[in-house]
Write a protein that holds these residues in place. Structure first.
Motif, PDB file in Angstrom:
ATOM      1  N   ARG A 223      -2.313 -12.179 -12.179  1.00 18.33           N
ATOM      2  CA  ARG A 223      -2.920 -10.903 -11.800  1.00 18.33           C
ATOM      3  C   ARG A 223      -4.453 -10.994 -11.844  1.00 18.33           C
ATOM      4  O   ARG A 223      -5.145 -10.389 -11.024  1.00 18.33           O
ATOM      5  CB  ARG A 223      -2.432  -9.790 -12.725  1.00 18.33           C
ATOM      6  CG  ARG A 223      -0.981  -9.382 -12.513  1.00 18.33           C
ATOM      7  CD  ARG A 223      -0.739  -8.909 -11.103  1.00 18.33           C
ATOM      8  NE  ARG A 223       0.617  -8.367 -10.923  1.00 18.33           N
ATOM      9  CZ  ARG A 223       1.179  -8.153  -9.745  1.00 18.33           C
ATOM     10  NH1 ARG A 223       0.511  -8.448  -8.637  1.00 18.33           N
ATOM     11  NH2 ARG A 223       2.402  -7.667  -9.656  1.00 18.33           N
ATOM     12  N   GLN A 226      -5.460 -12.695  -8.690  1.00 15.08           N
ATOM     13  CA  GLN A 226      -5.306 -11.775  -7.565  1.00 15.08           C
ATOM     14  C   GLN A 226      -6.427 -10.738  -7.537  1.00 15.08           C
ATOM     15  O   GLN A 226      -6.921 -10.381  -6.460  1.00 15.08           O
ATOM     16  CB  GLN A 226      -3.951 -11.070  -7.640  1.00 15.08           C
ATOM     17  CG  GLN A 226      -2.768 -11.942  -7.270  1.00 15.08           C
ATOM     18  CD  GLN A 226      -1.473 -11.156  -7.242  1.00 15.08           C
ATOM     19  OE1 GLN A 226      -1.268 -10.246  -8.039  1.00 15.08           O
ATOM     20  NE2 GLN A 226      -0.591 -11.504  -6.318  1.00 15.08           N
ATOM     21  N   LEU A 229      -9.520 -11.917  -5.831  1.00 14.14           N
ATOM     22  CA  LEU A 229      -9.422 -11.822  -4.368  1.00 14.14           C
ATOM     23  C   LEU A 229      -9.646 -10.391  -3.888  1.00 14.14           C
ATOM     24  O   LEU A 229     -10.339 -10.158  -2.886  1.00 14.14           O
ATOM     25  CB  LEU A 229      -8.051 -12.312  -3.901  1.00 14.14           C
ATOM     26  CG  LEU A 229      -7.804 -13.824  -3.926  1.00 14.14           C
ATOM     27  CD1 LEU A 229      -6.406 -14.125  -3.392  1.00 14.14           C
ATOM     28  CD2 LEU A 229      -8.843 -14.566  -3.094  1.00 14.14           C
ATOM     29  N   LEU A 230      -9.064  -9.436  -4.591  1.00 15.19           N
ATOM     30  CA  LEU A 230      -9.226  -8.033  -4.204  1.00 15.19           C
ATOM     31  C   LEU A 230     -10.691  -7.613  -4.277  1.00 15.19           C
ATOM     32  O   LEU A 230     -11.165  -6.840  -3.424  1.00 15.19           O
ATOM     33  CB  LEU A 230      -8.368  -7.133  -5.099  1.00 15.19           C
ATOM     34  CG  LEU A 230      -6.850  -7.288  -4.947  1.00 15.19           C
ATOM     35  CD1 LEU A 230      -6.121  -6.410  -5.959  1.00 15.19           C
ATOM     36  CD2 LEU A 230      -6.401  -6.933  -3.532  1.00 15.19           C
ATOM     37  N   GLU A 308      -6.851 -13.537   3.224  1.00 16.91           N
ATOM     38  CA  GLU A 308      -7.005 -13.287   1.788  1.00 16.91           C
ATOM     39  C   GLU A 308      -5.742 -12.664   1.190  1.00 16.91           C
ATOM     40  O   GLU A 308      -5.359 -12.982   0.058  1.00 16.91           O
ATOM     41  CB  GLU A 308      -8.207 -12.369   1.545  1.00 16.91           C
ATOM     42  CG  GLU A 308      -9.558 -13.018   1.771  1.00 16.91           C
ATOM     43  CD  GLU A 308      -9.887 -14.086   0.749  1.00 16.91           C
ATOM     44  OE1 GLU A 308      -9.173 -15.118   0.704  1.00 16.91           O
ATOM     45  OE2 GLU A 308     -10.854 -13.913   0.003  1.00 16.91           O
ATOM     46  N   ILE A 309      -5.100 -11.785   1.942  1.00 18.98           N
ATOM     47  CA  ILE A 309      -3.854 -11.187   1.458  1.00 18.98           C
ATOM     48  C   ILE A 309      -2.756 -12.248   1.368  1.00 18.98           C
ATOM     49  O   ILE A 309      -1.919 -12.239   0.460  1.00 18.98           O
ATOM     50  CB  ILE A 309      -3.416 -10.018   2.373  1.00 18.98           C
ATOM     51  CG1 ILE A 309      -4.271  -8.790   2.084  1.00 18.98           C
ATOM     52  CG2 ILE A 309      -1.944  -9.676   2.167  1.00 18.98           C
ATOM     53  CD1 ILE A 309      -4.078  -8.174   0.700  1.00 18.98           C
ATOM     54  N   TYR A 312      -3.405 -13.949  -1.716  1.00 15.17           N
ATOM     55  CA  TYR A 312      -2.988 -13.020  -2.776  1.00 15.17           C
ATOM     56  C   TYR A 312      -1.490 -13.157  -3.053  1.00 15.17           C
ATOM     57  O   TYR A 312      -1.058 -13.241  -4.210  1.00 15.17           O
ATOM     58  CB  TYR A 312      -3.352 -11.598  -2.341  1.00 15.17           C
ATOM     59  CG  TYR A 312      -2.783 -10.480  -3.172  1.00 15.17           C
ATOM     60  CD1 TYR A 312      -3.515  -9.921  -4.218  1.00 15.17           C
ATOM     61  CD2 TYR A 312      -1.519  -9.951  -2.901  1.00 15.17           C
ATOM     62  CE1 TYR A 312      -3.006  -8.875  -4.969  1.00 15.17           C
ATOM     63  CE2 TYR A 312      -1.001  -8.907  -3.641  1.00 15.17           C
ATOM     64  CZ  TYR A 312      -1.741  -8.370  -4.681  1.00 15.17           C
ATOM     65  OH  TYR A 312      -1.217  -7.332  -5.425  1.00 15.17           O
TER      66      TYR A 312
END
Length: 324
Positions: A223, A226, A229-230, A308-309, A312
């Protein structure tokens, strides 16, 4: 905060029970300086089993060394304050060299017992060893009872997932409406919750002597990756949504993000999510080519967001491959 208070209360209760039990056993055996057993218990009980075991090891070897070296020092040079001072100057570097300086205080109490009785015979040696064994044994026993932190970790995981769901939904809503107001506080809150959860997960690991890391810790690391990245995506989302140009591909990706926001949980849904993302990408590729430079730039940034997703989702996929 409540969890910390509960944890501290639990530790205090164990210390109280252990200290009383140590004095009682030492007194039953008619040992001199019986109260020292309680002091050992108090000094050895730590937050986790691994820390307790490490503390006991250092204090035991430091006490054993002080018993032997202290006896030789006093018998050779005499029982007086100056000799005791020189003993400390001589003994501390040994502890530092052996990396057991954490046992200094306990070892000094042992030496002072010899100094008090002014005799280094076999009886005082055995007396000190029995007290040390009782105190450290009781500390190990009472600290073998640890609260189950699994429920606390699961609660944190749910909070993290809720924050991620909001972040992804806001990305989706912002792509559809650039006038939407969002201060991004969930990003900061998610980071704080992850850090809190990791500290508890580490504590849980240290309560299992044969375990290095557990699945919950790997999950929290996932997490954390992730979330990085967000954070990177925020600027790109803002750039794409700032354009007044209506691009239907933007709506298609926003729809996927909205769907993804509704499916943030601990289970392994990465294959289905990646499949749906691939369908979204295929639909976007089938649309007509951009006609203007602005539309081209929007499409390029959209593909960057899709990339990017995908990363993710792959981060989570690697987690299940790692822990399976």
């Amino acid at each position: 905060m409540v969890l910390r208070m509960v944890g501290m209360g639990y530790r205090t209760m164990k210390t109280a029970v252990g200290a009383g039990l140590a004095i009682w056993i030492a007194s039953l055996l008619d040992l001199e300086f019986a109260t020292f057993a309680a002091i050992i218990v108090i000094m050895c009980i730590e937050k986790t089993k691994k820390k307790t075991l490490n503390t006991i090891q250092k204090k035991f070897f430091a006490s054993l060394l002080s018993l032997i070296i202290g006896a030789v020092f006093f018998e050779v040079f005499g029982y007086n304050p100056i000799v005791f001072s020189f003993f400390i100057l001589f003994f501390v570097p040994i502890l530092v060299k052996a990396r057991i300086q954490a046992g200094f205080v306990t070892s000094m109490v042992v030496v002072l017992h010899i100094y008090t009785v002014k005799d280094a015979n076999l009886d005082i040696f055995l007396n000190e060893l029995y007290i040390i064994f009782i105190g450290m044994g009781i500390a190990l026993l009472v600290n073998s009872f640890m609260p189950n932190l699994k429920r606390d970790i699961d609660t944190y995981k749910k909070k993290i997932e809720q924050k991620f769901a909001v972040i992804l939904y806001e990305f989706s809503a912002y792509l559809r409406d650039s006038e939407r107001k969002w201060n991004g506080k969930e990003i900061i809150e998610a980071e704080e919750i992850i850090n809190q959860a990791k500290s508890i997960a580490i504590q849980d690991v240290e309560n299992h002597l044969l375990r290095k890391l557990n699945k919950d810790y790997y999950y929290l690391e996932m997490r954390e990756d992730q979330l990085i990245l967000l954070k990177h995506m925020i600027k790109i989302v803002a750039i794409v949504s700032s354009s007044d140009l209506h691009v239907k591909q933007k709506e298609m990706f926003a729809e996927f993000l909205a769907y993804l926001s509704q499916n943030v949980h601990s289970g392994d849904t990465t294959d289905s999510m990646l499949h749906k993302l691939e369908e979204c990408m295929a639909s976007i590729r089938e649309t007509e080519l951009p006609k203007t430079r602005e539309e081209f730039e929007i499409r390029a940034n959209l593909f960057y967001l899709i990339f990017e997703i995908e990363n993710y989702l792959n981060i989570k996929k690697k987690l299940f491959a790692r822990t399976s």
